[in-house]
Every structure is written in structure tokens, then in C-alpha cells.
Write a protein that holds these residues in place. Sequence first.
Motif, short mmCIF file in Angstrom:
data_model
loop_
_atom_site.label_atom_id
_atom_site.label_comp_id
_atom_site.label_asym_id
_atom_site.label_seq_id
_atom_site.Cartn_x
_atom_site.Cartn_y
_atom_site.Cartn_z
N ARG A 6 0.88 -1.61 -0.12
CA ARG A 6 -0.19 0.16 0.35
C ARG A 6 0.69 1.31 -0.54
O ARG A 6 1.74 1.66 1.08
N ILE A 10 -2.67 3.28 -3.11
CA ILE A 10 -3.01 2.54 -4.03
C ILE A 10 -2.53 1.05 -2.78
O ILE A 10 -1.92 1.68 -2.34
N TYR A 28 -7.01 2.07 -6.76
CA TYR A 28 -7.71 3.44 -5.86
C TYR A 28 -8.49 4.19 -6.58
O TYR A 28 -8.75 5.03 -7.32
N GLN A 51 -1.01 7.75 -11.15
CA GLN A 51 -0.96 6.18 -10.13
C GLN A 51 -0.55 5.24 -11.13
O GLN A 51 0.39 4.20 -10.59
#
Length: 88
Positions: A6, A10, A28, A51
Amino acid sequence: MPEISRFFGIIIYMYLGDHLPPHFHAVYNESEAMFSIETGEIFKGDFPKKQMRLVQAWVELHRDELFLNYQRLSVNKEPNFIKIMPLH
């Protein structure tokens, strides 16, 4: 579904007994995608570009560990997996 790592909001996880090709799932916010361990590319789902690049950078650093987890969880169906260091 074991959480593998993590970072930056995310969440990375894998399913026990999941299908080929070797991959992991990333979430996400409301976005979810499956990423190839081999290439780091998304092959299913959608993810914000920023991301996605963070996940791809993380894959480059931890590809061997991801393959090991995939082998343990998906192929051997062992519930033992290793947590992988987050991206800093």
C-alpha cells in the motif's frame, strides 16, 4: 485477497488461485486495474495516469517479489505470501 502493499493511496493485492497471465490487482479510490507483472502494463481496467506510473515504477523495483507471490498464491495456492515494501 491478500494485500501485498500500500502506497500513496494505492492498494496492491492478489487473489488466491488467480488466473494467468501473472498479474496483480491495484485499487485507487474508485479505479481498479489488473497489471501484468512481466510488463507492468494494465491489461484490464482503468487507472489514473499518475497512479499508473507510480505502480509501474514500483513493479520495476519489486518484479521478482511479485512473481514469487504470484507463484505462491496462484499456482501453488499457498496462503503464505510476502509483504512488499511500498514506494517511498
